[in-house]
Design a protein around this motif. Structure first.
Motif, short mmCIF file in Angstrom:
data_model
loop_
_atom_site.label_atom_id
_atom_site.label_comp_id
_atom_site.label_asym_id
_atom_site.label_seq_id
_atom_site.Cartn_x
_atom_site.Cartn_y
_atom_site.Cartn_z
N UNK A 135 -25.38 -16.77 -85.80
CA UNK A 135 -25.44 -17.88 -84.84
C UNK A 135 -26.75 -18.63 -85.04
N UNK A 136 -26.72 -19.91 -84.70
CA UNK A 136 -27.92 -20.73 -84.71
C UNK A 136 -28.06 -21.40 -83.35
N UNK A 137 -29.28 -21.64 -82.97
CA UNK A 137 -29.58 -22.27 -81.69
C UNK A 137 -30.29 -23.58 -81.96
N UNK A 138 -29.80 -24.65 -81.32
CA UNK A 138 -30.38 -25.98 -81.48
C UNK A 138 -30.73 -26.55 -80.11
N UNK A 139 -31.92 -27.11 -79.97
CA UNK A 139 -32.22 -27.92 -78.80
C UNK A 139 -31.60 -29.28 -79.06
N UNK A 140 -30.89 -29.80 -78.07
CA UNK A 140 -30.10 -31.02 -78.25
C UNK A 140 -30.21 -31.92 -77.04
N UNK A 141 -29.74 -33.14 -77.22
CA UNK A 141 -29.66 -34.07 -76.09
C UNK A 141 -28.26 -34.64 -76.02
N UNK A 142 -27.80 -34.83 -74.80
CA UNK A 142 -26.48 -35.40 -74.56
C UNK A 142 -26.46 -36.85 -75.03
N UNK A 143 -25.48 -37.19 -75.85
CA UNK A 143 -25.31 -38.57 -76.30
C UNK A 143 -24.27 -39.26 -75.43
N UNK A 173 -20.59 -35.25 -76.91
CA UNK A 173 -21.34 -35.43 -78.15
C UNK A 173 -22.82 -35.14 -77.89
N UNK A 174 -23.43 -34.41 -78.81
CA UNK A 174 -24.85 -34.07 -78.71
C UNK A 174 -25.56 -34.42 -80.00
N UNK A 175 -26.81 -34.82 -79.86
CA UNK A 175 -27.70 -35.05 -81.00
C UNK A 175 -28.65 -33.87 -81.07
N UNK A 176 -28.83 -33.31 -82.27
CA UNK A 176 -29.78 -32.22 -82.44
C UNK A 176 -31.21 -32.76 -82.41
N UNK A 177 -32.09 -32.02 -81.74
CA UNK A 177 -33.49 -32.42 -81.63
C UNK A 177 -34.39 -31.49 -82.43
N UNK A 178 -34.23 -30.17 -82.24
CA UNK A 178 -35.10 -29.23 -82.92
C UNK A 178 -34.45 -27.85 -82.99
N UNK A 179 -34.98 -27.04 -83.89
CA UNK A 179 -34.56 -25.65 -84.04
C UNK A 179 -35.66 -24.94 -84.81
N UNK A 180 -35.48 -23.65 -85.02
CA UNK A 180 -36.44 -22.90 -85.84
C UNK A 180 -36.13 -23.12 -87.31
N UNK A 181 -37.07 -22.83 -88.16
CA UNK A 181 -36.87 -22.96 -89.61
C UNK A 181 -35.73 -22.04 -90.07
N UNK A 182 -35.72 -20.81 -89.55
CA UNK A 182 -34.69 -19.85 -89.94
C UNK A 182 -33.30 -20.34 -89.53
N UNK A 220 -29.72 -34.18 -68.23
CA UNK A 220 -30.58 -35.29 -68.64
C UNK A 220 -31.75 -34.81 -69.48
N UNK A 221 -31.93 -33.50 -69.53
CA UNK A 221 -33.02 -32.90 -70.27
C UNK A 221 -32.47 -32.30 -71.56
N UNK A 222 -33.27 -31.54 -72.23
CA UNK A 222 -32.82 -30.86 -73.44
C UNK A 222 -31.80 -29.78 -73.09
N UNK A 223 -30.74 -29.71 -73.86
CA UNK A 223 -29.68 -28.72 -73.67
C UNK A 223 -29.69 -27.80 -74.90
N UNK A 224 -29.70 -26.50 -74.65
CA UNK A 224 -29.66 -25.55 -75.75
C UNK A 224 -28.21 -25.32 -76.16
#
Length: 128
Positions: A72-80, A89-98, A54-58
């Motif tokens: 590889x890239x890492x995204x903070x996401x939320x379960x859709x 299905x996941x929606x991307x929330x945030x990541x680093x600029x790189x 229910x929280x942010x999923x990496x």
């Protein structure tokens, strides 16, 4: 019939993905399709995954760059939504600029018509 509200084109691709739910164990799967807003992936035994969904999923996406280097890239996401039997299905929330730059290059390299993706990004920036 419902209106298509998607802002970003989905690209079909098979890439390894790892989910790390809060307070849970990582699980691995395979991406089915992905856009600048999120992804759909298949996971074996998703029903037995632990942790807080229910929280942010990496999410960690692994791939080879056009030069053949492992990345590889890492995204903070939320379960859709969960789609039985094994898709999520996941929606991307945030990541680093790189990581976003690496991700954008991945998407543009794999697109048949990268100019369309760039036009979508101008109108609707990625990540949710």
């Amino acid at each position: 019939m419902s209106e298509n509200r998607r802002r970003h084109t989905r690209l079909e691709m098979e890439l390894p993905v790892e989910l790390c739910p809060t307070n849970g164990h990582p699980i691995t799967g395979t991406i089915v399709n992905m856009s600048f807003s999120g992804l759909l992936a298949d996971f074996d035994d998703i029903d037995n995954a632990d942790g807080d969904w229910d929280d942010t999923v990496m999410i960690r996406i692994s791939f080879d760059t056009k030069d053949g280097a492992a990345a590889s890239v890492t995204m903070d996401s939320r379960l859709v939504r969960k789609i039985p039997p094994d898709s999520v299905a996941f929606e991307f929330i945030s990541t680093t600029r790189e990581d976003y730059e690496l991700f954008m290059n991945l998407m543009l390299e794999r697109a048949d018509l990268p100019d369309i993706l760039l036009e979508e990004l101008e109108q609707y920036p990625g990540l949710g």
